[in-house]
Design an enzyme around this catalytic site. Structure first.
Site, PDB file in Angstrom:
ATOM      1  N   GLY A   1      12.576  37.132 -21.654  1.00  0.00           N
ATOM      2  CA  GLY A   1      13.852  37.125 -22.366  1.00  0.00           C
ATOM      3  C   GLY A   1      14.908  38.049 -21.779  1.00  0.00           C
TER       4      GLY A   1
ATOM      5  N   LYS B   1       9.153  29.935 -29.931  1.00  0.00           N
ATOM      6  CA  LYS B   1       9.189  31.196 -30.698  1.00  0.00           C
ATOM      7  C   LYS B   1       9.743  30.943 -32.109  1.00  0.00           C
ATOM      8  CE  LYS B   1       9.363  33.691 -26.389  1.00  0.00           C
ATOM      9  NZ  LYS B   1       9.727  34.903 -25.645  1.00  0.00           N
TER      10      LYS B   1
ATOM     11  N   GLU C   1       2.625  36.812 -17.972  1.00  0.00           N
ATOM     12  CA  GLU C   1       3.997  37.071 -18.392  1.00  0.00           C
ATOM     13  C   GLU C   1       4.273  38.570 -18.329  1.00  0.00           C
ATOM     14  OE1 GLU C   1       5.488  33.671 -21.082  1.00  0.00           O
ATOM     15  OE2 GLU C   1       4.469  35.096 -22.349  1.00  0.00           O
TER      16      GLU C   1
ATOM     17  N   HIS D   1       0.244  36.545 -27.026  1.00  0.00           N
ATOM     18  CA  HIS D   1       1.579  36.724 -26.448  1.00  0.00           C
ATOM     19  C   HIS D   1       1.996  38.188 -26.636  1.00  0.00           C
ATOM     20  CE1 HIS D   1       5.877  36.436 -25.799  1.00  0.00           C
ATOM     21  NE2 HIS D   1       5.655  35.289 -25.203  1.00  0.00           N
TER      22      HIS D   1
ATOM     23  N   ASN E   1       7.685  27.496 -25.271  1.00  0.00           N
ATOM     24  CA  ASN E   1       7.366  28.388 -26.380  1.00  0.00           C
ATOM     25  C   ASN E   1       8.659  28.600 -27.158  1.00  0.00           C
ATOM     26  OD1 ASN E   1       6.653  30.461 -28.070  1.00  0.00           O
ATOM     27  ND2 ASN E   1       6.302  31.976 -26.448  1.00  0.00           N
TER      28      ASN E   1
ATOM     29  N   GLU F   1       4.629  39.466 -27.530  1.00  0.00           N
ATOM     30  CA  GLU F   1       5.385  39.724 -28.760  1.00  0.00           C
ATOM     31  C   GLU F   1       4.438  39.889 -29.950  1.00  0.00           C
ATOM     32  OE1 GLU F   1       8.078  36.413 -28.333  1.00  0.00           O
ATOM     33  OE2 GLU F   1       9.073  37.464 -26.699  1.00  0.00           O
TER      34      GLU F   1
ATOM     35  N   SER G   1      11.599  34.564 -18.139  1.00  0.00           N
ATOM     36  CA  SER G   1      12.917  34.178 -17.630  1.00  0.00           C
ATOM     37  C   SER G   1      12.869  33.045 -16.611  1.00  0.00           C
ATOM     38  CB  SER G   1      13.653  35.401 -17.059  1.00  0.00           C
ATOM     39  OG  SER G   1      13.851  36.367 -18.072  1.00  0.00           O
TER      40      SER G   1
END
Ligand code: PGA
Length: 244
Positions: A173, A10, A167, A97, A8, A99, A206
């Protein structure tokens, strides 16, 4: 079932760096074709780079997008439809996701509508679920993920059209991945919620070459959704190599 190793990307990179990264992934697999025995590879660049990145890929690496519109083609300024993604040879789209849930206030029902749209266009969906740190501290992670699964999956979910990505939001991250025990427990829980037992369940948060062997060997972990470490071909492929 083969592991799905999904990058991904991003909102990262320039056209030049994305093309170089795609070439790096393709060349890395060509140099080590054994990797294809147990893994399938997917990369998900951002929209503007999809077409040109696609031109760098071989059969060994699938192309995916990071989102799609909830609507079909038509008067929806700024949106990109699932049909358009299919038209430029994307085979996957990431949906829900954390985010997007945070930055665009996307909610479960809306994600399910997008997923239904993507399935109608013939795309495979990677639907993301995961609890926040606060929810884990309260011990309600299974309730949270259970509700996300119930409400953000469309009807007719099968191994042919859907992948789930677990996730934990606090692991994305941050350099802090979930423990193997926590991953095993949650993937077992997710497996129990899914009717089709062949649906792949990816872990994301991560993941890197140094923790990949521990994570990819856990029962019910069928690959990874990789952010930061997918931005270097060596690390991305290193994750698949670590699991050998
Ligand atoms: P990360 O991101 O690997 O950088 O933690 C994973 C993701 O958000 O898909």
């Amino acid at each position: 079932m083969k592991n799905l190793i999904a990058g991904n990307w991003k909102m990262n990179g320039t056209l030049e760096s994305c093309l170089a990264l795609a070439r790096g992934v393709v060349e890395g697999i060509q140099a080590d074709p054994q990797l294809l025995k147990k893994n399938e590879f997917l990369i998900c660049p951002s929209y503007p780079y999809l077409v040109l990145v696609q031109a760098e890929l071989t059969q060994a690496v699938a192309l995916g997008a990071q989102d799609c519109a909830v609507k079909n083609n038509g008067a929806h300024t700024g949106d990109v439809s699932a049909e358009m993604l299919k038209n430029i040879n994307c085979s996957y789209v990431i949906l829900g996701h954390s985010e997007r849930r945070a930055d665009h206030r996307e909610q479960d029902g809306y994600i399910a509508e997008k997923a239904a749209m993507a399935h109608r266009a013939g795309l495979n969906t990677i639907i993301c679920v995961g609890e926040t740190e606060e929810q884990r501290e309260k011990g309600i992670q299974e309730e949270v993920v259970g509700e996300q699964l119930r409400d953000s999956l469309p009807t007719h979910v099968t191994a042919e059209n859907t992948v789930i990505a677990y996730e934990p939001v606090w692991a994305i991250g941050t350099g802090k991945s979930a423990t193997p025990d926590d991953i095993a427990a949650m993937h077992g829980f997710i497996r129990d919620q899914l009717e089709d037992e062949n649906i792949r369940i990816l872990y994301g948060g991560s993941m890197k070459p140094s923790n990949a062997a521990d994570i990819l060997t856990i029962e019910n972990v069928n690959g990874g959704l990789i952010g930061g470490a997918s931005l270097k071909a060596e690390d991305f492929l290193g994750i698949a190599k670590a699991a050998e």
